[in-house]
Design an enzyme around this catalytic site. Structure first.
Site: not given
Ligand code: AMP
Length: 396
Positions: A9, A88, A177, A237, A382
């Site tokens: 990742n 990923r 996601h 965010r 994940e």
């Protein structure tokens, strides 16, 4: 059995990695390289419950993967079982609705998506390129955060702006996601088979946060958009805000568009409101100690999450399951309680004590026993999904 998969990742300033075995169920090695591109770049290896930190020269993605390769060279009993590498990749645009074996064609398409995710895809590409150089014999697979949401209908994914922005620049909602949502949907169907034919809303709440409506196992709407800035309030965010705020901030403080976007990406959310931290745990501790602003930040996070779940419910035929996942969703008793309380009129009701007593890292139902809307906490994974996709594509 030779089924070891290296999962990568690759971010702009960090690179997480793991080697998984037994169809992704067992973690052999995991680690993270941080502060990439700076003189203090280093890489941590965690193997056999022992942690080893190695400093990196300049900390390029190539340096990190060279360091992983050297570690593997010193552990030939692991290397000889490696059969592939799963990456990923953040943005697959409209080109990828599922994971792919990486060849020149796939690589060109991933590069073409880089303009949609300028902060993420270039880092993913660096990771893939470095692996191709260092592990030339291993097949590589790309698993996209956006792929699961390619099932959205046009009425859900288009923005109400002039159509030519979609035609000419593919500006639309993509959602993120997706690997986590796919994992949650599959895992839920293992504990409740019917869920594959029902309506599910999953709240993936971590430092980045989004919600996804899943009908009959397919994503039908999600809160993140063209980029992961859209939707819920997050750690740093803002999530969705009135777009005119950009113009007001730019004029009021003489800031460029990039400065304004930096504020929305890095200085807003839980951090911006609390003026203390982006970290939910830190804010909960501060709230318990009487910090009103930490409480306000958390309550805004919960309110906005609940509102988004309520909106997403309109895209389902029936709303049967709500699932919490991600660092906050899996661990914060307060956030789950507040979000569910706000959704009470939808028939969502949790057992307060079960919500508190939850053992970590396990699947749990927290709704009241008699309730026909089920609320779950399911730890996401994940890496497992990436490993499984990699094995599947290699063997196909
Ligand atoms: P993630 O991005 O999924 O790794 O999630 C990170 C977020 O999960 C951070 O805001 C953490 O503070 C939060 N988190 C992790 N553990 C807990 C906990 N026990 N209670 C509340 N929040 C937590």
């Amino acid at each position: 059995m030779n089924d070891f998969i290296l999962v990568i990742n690759s971010g702009s300033s960090s690179l997480k990695f793991a080697i998984l075995s037994q169809q992704g169920k067992q973690v052999i090695l995991e680690g993270i390289a941080e502060r990439l591109g700076s003189e203090s770049a280093s890489i941590d290896f965690e193997y056999n419950q022992t942690k080893e930190t190695v400093s990196l020269n300049l900390g390029s993605h190539q340096d990190v993967l060279t360091s992983i390769k050297s570690w593997l060279d010193q552990h030939p009993h692991i290397t000889e079982k490696l059969i592939g590498i799963g990456h990923r990749v953040v943005h697959g645009g409209e080109s990828f609705s599922q994971s792919v074996l990486i060849d020149d064609k796939a690589m060109n398409a991933i590069e073409a998506c880089a303009n949609l995710a300028p902060l993420h895809n270039p880092a993913n590409i660096k990771g893939i390129t470095a692996c191709a150089n260092l592990f030339a014999n291993l097949p590589q697979v790309a698993v996209f955060d956006t792929a699961f949401h390619q099932s959205l209908k046009q009425e859900q994914y288009l923005y109400p702006i002039p159509m030519h922005f979609y035609r000419d620049h593919t500006l639309r909602k993509y959602g993120f996601h997706g690997t986590s949502y796919r994992y949650i949907s599959q895992t839920l169907s293992q504990v409740d088979e019917q869920s594959l034919h029902q309506g599910v809303i999953v709240a993936h709440l971590g430092n980045g946060a989004s919600v996804c409506a899943i009908q009959d196992g397919k994503s039908v709407d999600t809160s993140m958009g063209l980029t992961p800035l859209d939707g819920l309030m997050m750690g740093t965010r803002s999530g969705s805000i009135d777009p005119m705020i950009l113009s007001f901030v730019a004029k009021a403080e003489g800031k460029s568009l990039d400065d304004c976007l930096n504020i929305l990406n890095k200085e807003s959310g839980l951090l911006g409101i609390s003026e203390l931290s982006n970290d939910c745990r830190t804010l909960e501790e501060a709230m318990k100690a009487g910090d009103e602003r930490a409480k306000l930040a958390l309550d805004m996070f919960c309110t906005r999450t609940a509102k988004s779940i309520a909106a997403l419910a309109t895209s389902l035929t029936t709303f049967d399951h709500l699932v919490f996942t991600g660092g906050i969703g899996e661990n914060s008793v307060y956030v789950r309680q507040q979000v569910c309380q706000a959704l009470n009129l939808f028939g969502i009701e949790i057992d307060k004590q079960t919500n508190i007593d939850l053992p970590r890292k396990q699947i749990h139902k927290i709704s009241k026993a008699q309730n026909n809307k089920t609320v779950w906490v399911i730890p996401t994974n994940e890496e497992l999904m990436i490993a499984l996709d990699t094995i599947h594509l290699i063997q196909a």
